[in-house]
Scaffold this active site. Structure first.
Site, PDB file in Angstrom:
ATOM      1  N   ASP A  29      88.280  34.737  23.836  1.00 35.08           N
ATOM      2  CA  ASP A  29      87.063  35.438  23.436  1.00 35.08           C
ATOM      3  C   ASP A  29      85.861  34.521  23.628  1.00 35.08           C
ATOM      4  OD1 ASP A  29      88.061  33.836  21.254  1.00 35.08           O
ATOM      5  OD2 ASP A  29      86.576  34.793  19.951  1.00 35.08           O
ATOM      6  N   GLU A  71      88.718  33.395  18.223  1.00 38.47           N
ATOM      7  CA  GLU A  71      88.303  32.068  17.760  1.00 38.47           C
ATOM      8  C   GLU A  71      86.838  32.037  17.360  1.00 38.47           C
ATOM      9  OE1 GLU A  71      86.820  27.949  17.840  1.00 38.47           O
ATOM     10  OE2 GLU A  71      86.161  29.626  19.089  1.00 38.47           O
TER      11      GLU A  71
END
Length: 453
Positions: free
Chosen positions: A91, A154
């Protein structure tokens, strides 16, 4: 496989590695609430297939109670060989237009300086393609057992900590390789050995029962926003050093950043001084920092001539490696509660306690990593800290208490501008990190031993 062969193989692989990076930068995989889920799901499936193609044939999206799934995989090495876990995340941060990008953040753009620009190009797509390149060096058959964990959230509220706690057996290993860091400067190798933690709270200041006409009552009647401003100003001295009693400070003995490097990488405006005193490295990695990262009160568009009865601020304090989050937050809360001006009413809500992290630097895997990095870069390896906190590392340490940690990556601090506009990566850093990681796996399998590129 010898170092020269690894370096030659990596050089031949780099066009494909860059193509992978360009393909992934084009996917706006923002896992924050409010953003569409389709790009994150596309990034997950695309990344999954890429890693299957390089040898992780059993790579799979793991089930989690909520959020975007992590990717997990294993390649079994020779019996008795070391076990290494490779970590990165798929991400990325948002890239709103108001950040002031000079190129399309979702198009990987090579500029005159040789760097590749785009959101996630450094953080952490560079880590993903470094792992891909490492496996390609070995044609998908590394010399030791390799596990893979790629996180999908994250940058927001991570769900991986709970997953690790529920499945600790998947993370049994000798070494975790966290490829989500960077050297201080391009070409100057450094292992990250210390991460700051992060504690946060919301402080609410009240002075009045309700808003008051500023012309009628302004002067003697205390304004909550001004009281909050005065309270926040007590968190630093005139030089910008933190004044909270009881917070931990340490001594930084690793590599340092110059003030010019910091000013350049942070784009500090001309004429604006840096805050704090002493070496920049010490200010970044050995002392706490306090920032107000959000304020709630009347906005300008709807403001009128009234005194504000209540104002709130979210306070984030980065804490030094080796400190305990609960104790550091206790000190911050005590300061806020005891420094309110004019007897203003103060309430503090604790919101975050993310632990710092210190790497063990005297183990055999760390020594092999240092040697591999030195060979790949052709220079001695320094040690650096990192301001970002990764609570996951403490969770991994609990799951595999005997494992060592190596933290590195292609996100050079001086120019990468992660989370900001014009984020970029130098492809030479990716290439050298692939060589480094391949050398590390080979040396762990061989029981170490030295050669040069």
């Amino acid at each position: 496989m010898q170092a020269k062969e690894i370096a030659d193989r990596t050089s031949a692989l780099m066009p494909g590695v860059v193509e992978d990076l360009e393909r992934l930068v084009a996917i706006p995989s923002i896992a924050f609430p409010g953003y569409p889920s389709e790009p994150v799901e596309q990034m997950g499936s695309t990344t999954l297939q890429m890693f299957r193609d390089v040898g992780f044939t059993n790579a799979r999206l793991m089930e989690v109670p909520s959020g975007y799934p992590p990717i997990y995989a294993e390649i079994e090495g020779p019996p008795g060989s070391p076990v290494v876990v490779l970590y990165a995340h798929y991400d990325v941060q948002p890239a709103p237009p108001e950040q002031g990008w000079t190129s399309d953040p979702w198009t990987a753009t090579r500029k005159d300086d040789g760097r590749i620009y785009g959101r996630g190009a450094a953080d952490d797509i560079s880590g993903l393609v470094t792992h891909l390149g490492t496996l390609r060096v070995f044609d998908g058959k590394p010399p030791c057992t390799v596990k893979l964990i790629l996180e999908g959230m994250e940058e927001t509220e991570s769900n991986l900590e709970a997953f690790v706690e529920a499945h600790p057996e998947l993370f049994a290993c000798d070494l975790f390789v966290i490829c989500d860091m960077g050297n201080l400067r391009v070409g100057e190798p450094a292992l990250t050995t210390a991460l700051r933690g992060d504690v946060a709270c919301i402080v609410t200041v009240r002075t009045l029962e309700h808003p008051l006409h500023s012309g009628v009552f302004g002067g003697p009647a205390p304004d909550a926003m001004m009281a909050l401003a005065r309270l926040l100003s007590t968190l630093h001295d005139d030089a910008g050093n933190v004044t909270v009693k009881g917070v931990t400070e340490t001594v930084w003995e690793g590599a340092d950043l110059s003030e010019d490097d910091l000013r350049s990488s942070a784009d500090v405006l001309d004429g604006v001084a840096l805050t704090g005193s002493g070496p920049v490295g010490a200010r970044l990695w050995a002392r706490p920092s306090v920032n107000a990262i959000g304020v709630d009160m009347t906005n300008i568009a709807t403001s009128s001539n009234v005194l504000i009865p209540e104002a709130r601020a979210k306070i984030s304090m980065r804490i030094v490696p080796g400190s305990e989050p609960s104790e550091e937050l206790d000190a911050l809360v005590a300061h806020l509660e005891s420094h309110a001006p004019w007897g203003a009413k103060v309430e503090v809500q604790r919101t975050k306690e993310a632990p710092p992290f210190l790497c063990k630097t005297d183990g055999p895997a760390y020594a092999a990593a240092r040697e591999a990095m030195s060979v790949a870069f052709g220079k001695p390896v320094g040690e650096a800290g990192c301001g970002g906190s990764i609570p996951l590392l403490r969770t991994l340490q609990t799951a595999a208490p005997g494992a060592e940690f190596v933290l590195w990556g292609p996100e050079d601090v001086a120019a990468a501008r992660i989370h900001a506009s014009d984020e970029s990566v130098d492809p030479s850093e990716i290439e050298k990190l692939i060589v480094t990681q391949a050398l590390l796996l080979q040396r762990l399998a061989d029981g170490a031993g030295g050669d040069t590129v």
